[in-house]
Design a protein around this motif. Structure first.
Motif, mmCIF file in Angstrom:
data_model
loop_
_atom_site.group_PDB
_atom_site.id
_atom_site.type_symbol
_atom_site.label_atom_id
_atom_site.label_comp_id
_atom_site.label_asym_id
_atom_site.label_seq_id
_atom_site.Cartn_x
_atom_site.Cartn_y
_atom_site.Cartn_z
ATOM 1 N N SER A 14 0.956 -1.534 0.228
ATOM 2 C CA SER A 14 -0.134 -0.271 -0.092
ATOM 3 C C SER A 14 1.133 1.599 0.060
ATOM 4 O O SER A 14 0.252 2.609 -0.622
ATOM 5 C CB SER A 14 -0.570 0.461 1.596
ATOM 6 O OG SER A 14 0.211 -0.019 2.395
ATOM 7 N N ASP A 34 -1.592 2.576 -5.004
ATOM 8 C CA ASP A 34 -2.286 2.789 -5.037
ATOM 9 C C ASP A 34 -4.257 2.184 -5.075
ATOM 10 O O ASP A 34 -3.475 0.870 -4.812
ATOM 11 C CB ASP A 34 -3.082 4.497 -5.301
ATOM 12 C CG ASP A 34 -3.293 4.412 -6.988
ATOM 13 O OD1 ASP A 34 -3.420 2.952 -6.995
ATOM 14 O OD2 ASP A 34 -3.372 5.173 -7.470
ATOM 15 N N TYR A 54 3.333 4.457 -7.028
ATOM 16 C CA TYR A 54 3.803 5.705 -6.667
ATOM 17 C C TYR A 54 5.584 6.322 -7.825
ATOM 18 O O TYR A 54 5.443 7.665 -7.080
ATOM 19 C CB TYR A 54 3.511 5.760 -5.208
ATOM 20 C CG TYR A 54 2.468 5.823 -4.502
ATOM 21 C CD1 TYR A 54 1.462 6.541 -4.972
ATOM 22 C CD2 TYR A 54 1.830 5.221 -3.718
ATOM 23 C CE1 TYR A 54 0.215 7.217 -4.880
ATOM 24 C CE2 TYR A 54 0.974 4.954 -2.940
ATOM 25 C CZ TYR A 54 -0.083 5.809 -3.636
ATOM 26 O OH TYR A 54 -1.627 5.537 -2.896
#
Length: 333
Positions: free
Chosen positions: A262, A266, A272
């Motif tokens: 996580s 996302d 990310y």
């Protein structure tokens, strides 16, 4: 009887005339006798199997075992090289001592559950697997006991044999995912091979396999020398055997792993840290749609977004907020 009811017993994958005690170079090189089996198959299944095996049978020479094959009191009339043989999935009620077979044990009331043409000859149960299974419940092969109030139906295989040949279907929880049309959206797991043994939480085994392939990894149904890791949620007998064999490491799916993922991705699977690709964007947007998180953008919202992206009006949509009316009856000079 009740002892053959589905779900009550563990099964064993045994090659015809074999239980290999060790492996060298990834394949077994010795095979020890364990018992005989003469039930559980239809005549059509037996005929088909014998047809496949018949070109490879060899006569046993008196007083000696063929190279790599070992038996004791119970001697066969013919033998077959393991690489020309097939694996039988066997169910039995118990493992009992016997000096008639090389492993010093045999199976009580064995029967063929299915003929595993889908498996390689080298994927048969090893002696270590056999010993673990024997010690698991002091030789008893029941996975669980029947509750006093539980109704036990007769074997569906027996009922089907009267009317039609039974079709063997691998349980949904054991099937591999159809990954033929899955496109990779990243190379995060490139050159990594995984064996997914169980599902986890709301994700099925197939869901996890698809996610691995989407991120550049490959999946196999049986771990081998090239397998990076086996993934499991439950610590089953198969998981313990794989771990004990040393074929590959076994990672248990935990909350900690979920938290780590996580941090890197996302909720829609968009990284990310890794640059987005066309495929990764398609995948992320598909997840947005599936989860019902899609938002209908107005023309004004799109224009504002383009201004942010291009530091001014987009060169690709210069008429974004314009409304034009052209009267086809008037000449435009």
């Amino acid at each position: 009887g009740a002892e053959y009811t589905d779900g009550l017993m563990d099964h064993m994958d045994l090659i015809i005339m074999a239980v290999p005690p060790k492996r060298e170079g990834g394949e077994p090189n010795e095979f020890h006798s364990i018992g005989r089996v003469g039930s559980g198959y239809t005549m059509d299944e037996l005929s088909d199997l014998l047809q496949k095996l018949s070109p490879h049978w060899q006569q046993v020479q008196s007083g000696r075992c063929p190279p790599g094959l070992f038996w004791t009191k119970e001697k066969p009339d013919v033998w077959i090289a393991p690489q020309n043989s097939y694996i039988l999935e066997i169910k039995a009620t118990e493992i009992i001592p016997s000096n008639s077979f090389k492993v010093d044990y045999t199976l009580r009331f064995p029967r063929v559950e299915t003929i595993r043409y889908d498996k390689k000859w080298s994927d048969c149960m090893t002696l270590a697997d056999f010993e673990n299974l024997r010690k698991e419940a002091s030789g008893k092969l029941y996975s669980r006991h029947i509750d006093a109030n539980e109704t036990v139906e007769k074997s569906p295989r027996k009922r089907q044999r009267v009317t039609a040949k039974a079709t063997r279907i691998l349980g949904e929880q054991f099937r591999g995912a159809d990954i033929s049309d899955i496109n990779a959206v990243s190379n995060l797991l490139e050159s990594k091979e995984f064996c997914v043994l169980t599902g986890w939480k709301q994700l099925s085994k197939q869901d996890i396999e698809i996610k691995i392939v989407r991120h550049g990894g490959t999946v196999v149904q049986n771990p081998g020398a090239n397998t990076s890791c086996a993934l499991a949620d439950e610590y089953t007998l198969r998981v313990r055997n794989i771990e004990a064999s040393g074929k590959c490491s076994v990672a248990k799916l935990t909350e900690e792993i979920e938290q780590k993922l996580s941090v890197e991705y996302d909720e829609f699977g968009d990284s990310y840290t890794h640059p987005a690709t066309e495929e990764s964007l398609r995948y992320a947007l598909e997840q947005v749609q599936k989860k019902g998180c899609a938002v209908e953008l107005t023309e004004g919202m799109i224009a504002d977004l383009e201004i942010d992206l291009f530091s001014g009006p987009s060169p690709f949509s210069m008429f974004r907020l314009c409304r034009a009316y052209i009267d086809k009856y008037e000449k435009v000079s």
